[in-house]
Write a protein that holds these residues in place. Structure first.
Motif, PDB file in Angstrom:
ATOM      1  N   LEU A  76       0.842  -1.212   0.000  1.00  0.00           N
ATOM      2  CA  LEU A  76       0.000   0.000   0.000  1.00  0.00           C
ATOM      3  C   LEU A  76       0.874   1.258   0.000  1.00  0.00           C
ATOM      4  O   LEU A  76       0.456   2.325   0.479  1.00  0.00           O
ATOM      5  CB  LEU A  76      -0.943   0.005   1.215  1.00  0.00           C
ATOM      6  N   ASN A  77       2.089   1.114  -0.535  1.00  0.00           N
ATOM      7  CA  ASN A  77       3.016   2.249  -0.616  1.00  0.00           C
ATOM      8  C   ASN A  77       3.250   2.933   0.730  1.00  0.00           C
ATOM      9  O   ASN A  77       3.339   4.163   0.812  1.00  0.00           O
ATOM     10  CB  ASN A  77       2.516   3.291  -1.634  1.00  0.00           C
ATOM     11  N   GLY A  78       3.324   2.132   1.774  1.00  0.00           N
ATOM     12  CA  GLY A  78       3.633   2.697   3.095  1.00  0.00           C
ATOM     13  C   GLY A  78       2.420   3.155   3.896  1.00  0.00           C
ATOM     14  O   GLY A  78       2.553   3.603   5.030  1.00  0.00           O
ATOM     15  N   GLU A  79       1.234   3.043   3.312  1.00  0.00           N
ATOM     16  CA  GLU A  79       0.025   3.370   4.087  1.00  0.00           C
ATOM     17  C   GLU A  79      -0.209   2.291   5.130  1.00  0.00           C
ATOM     18  O   GLU A  79       0.212   1.159   4.923  1.00  0.00           O
ATOM     19  CB  GLU A  79      -1.202   3.415   3.158  1.00  0.00           C
ATOM     20  N   PRO A  80      -0.946   2.578   6.215  1.00  0.00           N
ATOM     21  CA  PRO A  80      -1.499   3.874   6.612  1.00  0.00           C
ATOM     22  C   PRO A  80      -0.455   4.841   7.176  1.00  0.00           C
ATOM     23  O   PRO A  80      -0.719   6.033   7.239  1.00  0.00           O
ATOM     24  CB  PRO A  80      -2.533   3.515   7.685  1.00  0.00           C
ATOM     25  N   GLY A  81       0.724   4.336   7.576  1.00  0.00           N
ATOM     26  CA  GLY A  81       1.842   5.200   7.969  1.00  0.00           C
ATOM     27  C   GLY A  81       1.453   6.285   8.954  1.00  0.00           C
ATOM     28  O   GLY A  81       0.892   6.010  10.026  1.00  0.00           O
ATOM     29  N   VAL A  82       1.720   7.517   8.539  1.00  0.00           N
ATOM     30  CA  VAL A  82       1.487   8.648   9.428  1.00  0.00           C
ATOM     31  C   VAL A  82      -0.012   8.841   9.713  1.00  0.00           C
ATOM     32  O   VAL A  82      -0.389   9.491  10.680  1.00  0.00           O
ATOM     33  CB  VAL A  82       2.156   9.905   8.813  1.00  0.00           C
ATOM     34  N   TYR A  83      -0.842   8.229   8.894  1.00  0.00           N
ATOM     35  CA  TYR A  83      -2.300   8.346   9.079  1.00  0.00           C
ATOM     36  C   TYR A  83      -2.893   7.145   9.825  1.00  0.00           C
ATOM     37  O   TYR A  83      -4.106   6.932   9.794  1.00  0.00           O
ATOM     38  CB  TYR A  83      -2.997   8.502   7.718  1.00  0.00           C
ATOM     39  N   SER A  84      -2.040   6.369  10.519  1.00  0.00           N
ATOM     40  CA  SER A  84      -2.505   5.122  11.126  1.00  0.00           C
ATOM     41  C   SER A  84      -3.712   5.298  12.052  1.00  0.00           C
ATOM     42  O   SER A  84      -4.642   4.494  12.026  1.00  0.00           O
ATOM     43  CB  SER A  84      -1.365   4.461  11.918  1.00  0.00           C
ATOM     44  N   ALA A  85      -3.707   6.359  12.865  1.00  0.00           N
ATOM     45  CA  ALA A  85      -4.784   6.522  13.853  1.00  0.00           C
ATOM     46  C   ALA A  85      -6.121   6.831  13.174  1.00  0.00           C
ATOM     47  O   ALA A  85      -7.177   6.477  13.673  1.00  0.00           O
ATOM     48  CB  ALA A  85      -4.427   7.626  14.842  1.00  0.00           C
ATOM     49  N   ARG A  86      -6.070   7.503  12.021  1.00  0.00           N
ATOM     50  CA  ARG A  86      -7.318   7.985  11.389  1.00  0.00           C
ATOM     51  C   ARG A  86      -7.453   7.492   9.945  1.00  0.00           C
ATOM     52  O   ARG A  86      -7.977   8.191   9.082  1.00  0.00           O
ATOM     53  CB  ARG A  86      -7.337   9.516  11.439  1.00  0.00           C
ATOM     54  N   TYR A  87      -6.954   6.270   9.698  1.00  0.00           N
ATOM     55  CA  TYR A  87      -6.905   5.747   8.320  1.00  0.00           C
ATOM     56  C   TYR A  87      -8.291   5.667   7.678  1.00  0.00           C
ATOM     57  O   TYR A  87      -8.474   6.014   6.519  1.00  0.00           O
ATOM     58  CB  TYR A  87      -6.257   4.357   8.361  1.00  0.00           C
ATOM     59  N   ALA A  88      -9.281   5.212   8.450  1.00  0.00           N
ATOM     60  CA  ALA A  88     -10.632   5.033   7.871  1.00  0.00           C
ATOM     61  C   ALA A  88     -11.482   6.301   8.005  1.00  0.00           C
ATOM     62  O   ALA A  88     -12.691   6.259   7.779  1.00  0.00           O
ATOM     63  CB  ALA A  88     -11.321   3.839   8.531  1.00  0.00           C
ATOM     64  N   GLY A  89     -10.850   7.422   8.363  1.00  0.00           N
ATOM     65  CA  GLY A  89     -11.583   8.691   8.414  1.00  0.00           C
ATOM     66  C   GLY A  89     -11.752   9.214   9.822  1.00  0.00           C
ATOM     67  O   GLY A  89     -11.473   8.512  10.795  1.00  0.00           O
ATOM     68  N   PRO A  90     -12.213  10.483   9.931  1.00  0.00           N
ATOM     69  CA  PRO A  90     -12.362  11.108  11.248  1.00  0.00           C
ATOM     70  C   PRO A  90     -13.289  10.297  12.154  1.00  0.00           C
ATOM     71  O   PRO A  90     -14.339   9.829  11.702  1.00  0.00           O
ATOM     72  CB  PRO A  90     -13.002  12.470  10.929  1.00  0.00           C
ATOM     73  N   GLY A  91     -12.883  10.110  13.383  1.00  0.00           N
ATOM     74  CA  GLY A  91     -13.725   9.408  14.361  1.00  0.00           C
ATOM     75  C   GLY A  91     -13.788   7.904  14.163  1.00  0.00           C
ATOM     76  O   GLY A  91     -14.613   7.227  14.784  1.00  0.00           O
ATOM     77  N   CYS A  92     -12.916   7.358  13.314  1.00  0.00           N
ATOM     78  CA  CYS A  92     -12.985   5.911  13.025  1.00  0.00           C
ATOM     79  C   CYS A  92     -12.481   5.089  14.219  1.00  0.00           C
ATOM     80  O   CYS A  92     -11.759   5.586  15.074  1.00  0.00           O
ATOM     81  CB  CYS A  92     -12.151   5.583  11.787  1.00  0.00           C
ATOM     82  N   SER A  93     -12.911   3.820  14.246  1.00  0.00           N
ATOM     83  CA  SER A  93     -12.483   2.914  15.324  1.00  0.00           C
ATOM     84  C   SER A  93     -11.287   2.081  14.842  1.00  0.00           C
ATOM     85  O   SER A  93     -10.983   2.041  13.642  1.00  0.00           O
ATOM     86  CB  SER A  93     -13.630   1.982  15.704  1.00  0.00           C
ATOM     87  N   PHE A  94     -10.646   1.372  15.798  1.00  0.00           N
ATOM     88  CA  PHE A  94      -9.569   0.450  15.426  1.00  0.00           C
ATOM     89  C   PHE A  94     -10.090  -0.574  14.426  1.00  0.00           C
ATOM     90  O   PHE A  94      -9.420  -0.939  13.459  1.00  0.00           O
ATOM     91  CB  PHE A  94      -9.034  -0.282  16.659  1.00  0.00           C
ATOM     92  N   SER A  95     -11.328  -1.043  14.674  1.00  0.00           N
ATOM     93  CA  SER A  95     -11.920  -2.057  13.811  1.00  0.00           C
ATOM     94  C   SER A  95     -12.122  -1.520  12.382  1.00  0.00           C
ATOM     95  O   SER A  95     -11.836  -2.210  11.401  1.00  0.00           O
ATOM     96  CB  SER A  95     -13.242  -2.508  14.436  1.00  0.00           C
TER      97      SER A  95
END
Ligand code: IMP
Length: 191
Positions: A76-95
């Motif tokens: 995934l070209n290094g994703e989620p990387g720096v966006y790990s906490a919010r990869y699925a969007g604002p307010g997303c859960s770990f799941s």
């Protein structure tokens, strides 16, 4: 010696306090007097850790450090990387984040990934960077109930279990964060 941790995470603070020599008085940014959050506008873990440490140094002028961690997936070209906490969007859960990773990797044979932690220390006006990293593979399904974040989908190399199937002790012996923290501690002990 006073050392401010540019984080509001009590668990991280407790874990560190236990490992540090008693001559070091570890203080959270909240206890130092900063109640807000610090923006993380950087494009890399290195930038974000530096931004957070510099923010606290500018405010208090004391020795301080910040950390930033993330999961980097090769296919995934290094994703989620720096966006790990919010990869699925604002307010997303770990799941949500784990489901997004599994969906994006569907059908891909390259499952290689790496967890990285960067700690940026500002010590007496000088900057020091410590890195911890652990390589592994991403599973096809969620496995295990312990841990947090991407733990249920990450198997470290040389192991059969995901981080979420390990005890905290087992994970803390090898994790990216533990490695970076150990480097920070070794540095501080050598001062
Ligand atoms: P932080 O910089 O330590 O707050 O980590 C940012 C994000 O990376 C977390 O919200 C998790 O999604 C992910 N992450 C970091 N470290 C770990 C780990 O040890 N296990 C699982 N996920 C992690």
């Amino acid at each position: 010696m006073k050392l401010i941790f540019a984080s509001g995470n009590k668990h991280k603070l407790q874990e560190l306090q236990q490992k540090l020599p008693s001559t070091i008085e570890l203080t959270s940014m909240r206890d130092a007097g900063y109640e807000g959050e610090i923006d993380e506008p950087g494009a890399t873990l290195e930038e974000n850790a530096q931004i957070k440490a510099q923010f606290i140094f500018d405010r208090f002028g004391e020795h301080c450090f910040a950390d930033d961690s993330g999961l980097e997936i090769e296919a995934l070209n290094g994703e989620p990387g720096v966006y790990s906490a919010r990869y699925a969007g604002p307010g997303c859960s770990f799941s949500d984040n784990n489901q997004k990773v599994l969906a994006n990797l569907k059908g891909k044979t390259n499952r290689k990934a790496k967890f990285r932690t960067i700690i940026h220390l500002i010590y007496g006006n000088l900057n020091h960077v410590f890195e911890g990293a652990i390589s592994g593979t991403i599973t096809d399904d969620l496995r295990g109930k312990d841990g947090f974040g991407y733990d249920p989908i990450f198997i470290p190399d040389g192991h059969e279990n995901t981080f979420a199937e390990m005890t905290l002790d087992e994970k803390n012996k090898i994790s990216h964060r533990a490695q970076a923290v150990q480097k920070l501690i070794d540095f501080l002990k050598s001062r």
